[in-house]
Write a protein that holds these residues in place. Structure first.
Motif, PDB file in Angstrom:
ATOM      1  N   TYR A  83     -13.611  -0.086   3.102  1.00 29.17           N
ATOM      2  CA  TYR A  83     -14.785  -0.083   2.227  1.00 29.17           C
ATOM      3  C   TYR A  83     -15.476   1.284   2.207  1.00 29.17           C
ATOM      4  O   TYR A  83     -16.253   1.576   1.301  1.00 29.17           O
ATOM      5  CB  TYR A  83     -15.783  -1.142   2.686  1.00 29.17           C
ATOM      6  CG  TYR A  83     -15.360  -2.567   2.464  1.00 29.17           C
ATOM      7  CD1 TYR A  83     -14.404  -2.915   1.514  1.00 29.17           C
ATOM      8  CD2 TYR A  83     -15.917  -3.596   3.228  1.00 29.17           C
ATOM      9  CE1 TYR A  83     -14.015  -4.231   1.325  1.00 29.17           C
ATOM     10  CE2 TYR A  83     -15.543  -4.921   3.044  1.00 29.17           C
ATOM     11  CZ  TYR A  83     -14.593  -5.227   2.097  1.00 29.17           C
ATOM     12  OH  TYR A  83     -14.217  -6.532   1.899  1.00 29.17           O
TER      13      TYR A  83
ATOM     14  N   ARG B 269     -19.994   0.459   4.626  1.00 28.09           N
ATOM     15  CA  ARG B 269     -19.046   1.577   4.644  1.00 28.09           C
ATOM     16  C   ARG B 269     -18.850   2.225   6.006  1.00 28.09           C
ATOM     17  O   ARG B 269     -17.843   2.895   6.235  1.00 28.09           O
ATOM     18  CB  ARG B 269     -19.474   2.631   3.621  1.00 28.09           C
ATOM     19  CG  ARG B 269     -19.440   2.115   2.196  1.00 28.09           C
ATOM     20  CD  ARG B 269     -19.511   3.218   1.163  1.00 28.09           C
ATOM     21  NE  ARG B 269     -20.771   3.940   1.154  1.00 28.09           N
ATOM     22  CZ  ARG B 269     -21.170   4.725   0.146  1.00 28.09           C
ATOM     23  NH1 ARG B 269     -20.384   4.868  -0.915  1.00 28.09           N
ATOM     24  NH2 ARG B 269     -22.320   5.348   0.200  1.00 28.09           N
TER      25      ARG B 269
ATOM     26  N   TYR C 287     -14.651  -2.117   7.183  1.00 25.33           N
ATOM     27  CA  TYR C 287     -15.427  -0.982   6.687  1.00 25.33           C
ATOM     28  C   TYR C 287     -14.599   0.294   6.618  1.00 25.33           C
ATOM     29  O   TYR C 287     -14.939   1.227   5.875  1.00 25.33           O
ATOM     30  CB  TYR C 287     -16.685  -0.768   7.537  1.00 25.33           C
ATOM     31  CG  TYR C 287     -16.443  -0.468   8.998  1.00 25.33           C
ATOM     32  CD1 TYR C 287     -16.161   0.836   9.429  1.00 25.33           C
ATOM     33  CD2 TYR C 287     -16.519  -1.459   9.957  1.00 25.33           C
ATOM     34  CE1 TYR C 287     -15.950   1.120  10.768  1.00 25.33           C
ATOM     35  CE2 TYR C 287     -16.314  -1.193  11.301  1.00 25.33           C
ATOM     36  CZ  TYR C 287     -16.033   0.103  11.702  1.00 25.33           C
ATOM     37  OH  TYR C 287     -15.823   0.386  13.035  1.00 25.33           O
TER      38      TYR C 287
ATOM     39  N   ALA D  50     -13.457  -7.627  -3.514  1.00 23.09           N
ATOM     40  CA  ALA D  50     -13.511  -7.290  -2.085  1.00 23.09           C
ATOM     41  C   ALA D  50     -13.297  -8.509  -1.200  1.00 23.09           C
ATOM     42  O   ALA D  50     -13.184  -8.379   0.023  1.00 23.09           O
ATOM     43  CB  ALA D  50     -14.855  -6.652  -1.752  1.00 23.09           C
TER      44      ALA D  50
END
Length: 461
Positions: A118, A99, A115, A46
């Protein structure tokens, strides 16, 4: 161009949501050994360390400045510090921040934190990531630096509306019609590794244009190219092995070299992924819907060796200023005919010479990446250059036009104004331009309302 191993002066560029340009030096991700935890592997994939580590700072302690047209955004401390970081976050609060971009106190994060990508992460991966940050990352009590954008971007509550329009809380669901490898690649490209945040164009409100996934997008001074399966506009002409090699090393002979934000992604994240993940990314990209974006030829097909060293030497600099700069500044490394050598790449059959913006940015900022402990470095030659000849905007335009005419896309033309624009962060985002008129518009409306009220009173009198 003389080689300078000075990773500390590298420039990184990132783009996600409202943020369009960032300059920073980040800590190198640690190499992953066979005993690395699942959470650590996820954090590397990530690329969390890149945006949450300030120049010279402790890993994940925040303070990384993201210079955008909307103002400077500072990344936050995500170490398990209970006074400055996320040490008091519960697993549920951590998941919501990662998220959905909302912290425990209700603060809405700007989409500089990706996000929106994500959000596709699975519950199990979020749990592993939480465990890693809480138990393996060292707490650092460095206070967060406050982000203070100008109005109207300072109104974080506006993110509620933006999220309602452009953010989805749908988690990744494998496509049963596709192989496990392609599904894994999809998860990495559009979720965990968030490739989509850079390589997808943006709409007026700086959200990803879902109608053109991975079709290329502006990164301020740089441009993240089309990586769909189109053979001309995208990377459809690349083999799986070439894509994997590029992701791991940032270099594919006769095609491309990673610079700017892609070099940072290779250095801090992609080189540490396993073969299975890199092959999965390649498999996914190769089966994406091809999207044409107007290129006449594949980016790596332009140019050929030049004989100008033989024909132009001895001429007056004013007759061909671009060649004289090239001969005196660039030819030592890239060779007089532009074919390069084992250490320095060829300038033809090189995607960097297919676009004016990336060529200018390469000359201004240089190329900096470290792979397998080896620094690949080309110094920048812009006005801020430290150890090389400083070239002004017109000189950079001259040498850019020479390189384009001989080794790249000869249809590209660079002006001094183009160079200045790249140095200043690239084309201005339309949203940022419109925002300049927000306060005047509010004042005008208030004045008109006041005049209308005065008029009504006089009529009433």
């Amino acid at each position: 161009m003389p080689r300078r191993i000075d990773k500390g002066k590298s420039r990184a560029y990132a783009f996600a949501g409202l943020m369009t340009l960032a300059f920073a030096t980040v800590a190198q991700a640690e190499a992953l050994d066979s005993g690395a935890s699942a959470g650590k592997r996820l954090a590397v994939a990530a690329d969390c360390v890149a945006c949450h580590t300030a120049p010279g700072g402790k890993p994940f302690a925040g303070g990384y400045s993201l210079s955008s047209p909307m103002g400077t955004i500072y990344s936050t401390n995500i170490t398990p510090s209970k006074t400055a970081g996320i040490g008091n976050y519960t697993a549920e609060q951590f998941a919501r921040a990662v998220r959905d971009g909302v912290t425990p106190d209700g603060t809405h994060l700007y989409p500089a934190m990706p996000y929106t990508s994500y959000s596709k992460m699975t519950d199990s991966d979020i749990a592993e990531l939480y465990d890693y940050f809480m138990h393996e990352v060292k707490p650092v009590d460095t206070p967060n630096q406050k982000t203070a954008l100008d109005f109207p971007f300072s109104v974080r509550i506006s993110m509620i509306g933006w999220n309602a329009l452009f953010h989805s809380d749908k988690r990744f669901t494998p496509d049963p019609a596709k192989s496990a490898e392609v599904n894994r690649g999809d998860y990495l490209v559009n979720g965990l590794a968030h490739c989509d945040t850079c390589h997808t164009p943006r709409n007026l409100l700086m959200a990803a244009d879902s109608s053109k996934p991975l079709a290329g997008g502006s990164l301020g001074s740089w441009y993240a190219p089309n990586i769909t399966s189109d053979k001309v506009s995208g990377i459809g002409a690349w083999s799986s092995d070439e894509i994997v090699a590029y992701l791991r090393t940032g270099h594919v002979e006769g095609k491309a070299q990673a610079a700017g934000p892609m070099a940072e992604a290779v250095e801090h994240s992609l080189q540490y992924l396993g073969d299975a993940d890199l092959k999965a990314i390649a498999a996914y990209l190769q089966q994406t819907t091809p999207i044409k974006t107007g290129e006449a030829r594949a980016r790596h097909e332009y140019g050929q060796a030049s004989v100008d060293e033989l024909t132009l030497r001895g001429g007056k600099p004013e007759d061909n200023p671009g060649w004289h700069i090239f001969s005196g500044t660039c030819a030592n490394c890239h060779q007089p005919n532009g074919q390069g050598n084992k250490e320095f790449p060829s300038l033809f059959h090189n995607t960097a010479t297919a676009r004016t913006d990336n060529l200018i940015a390469t000359i201004v900022y240089g190329v900096h990446r470290e792979v397998d402990g080896v620094a690949i470095d080309m110094p920048g030659f812009g006005p801020d250059a430290l150890f090389t000849d400083r070239l002004n905007d017109q000189q950079i335009a001259d040498v850019s036009n020479y390189v384009l005419s001989r080794y790249g896309n000869a249809e590209g033309v660079v002006t001094a104004a183009d160079v200045a624009q790249v140095r200043e962060g690239g084309p201005k985002a339309p949203l940022a331009v419109l925002a300049k008129y927000t306060i005047p518009a509010i004042i005008l409306v208030c004045v008109l309302i006041g005049l209308f009220a005065i008029s009504r009173r006089r009529k009433g009198a």
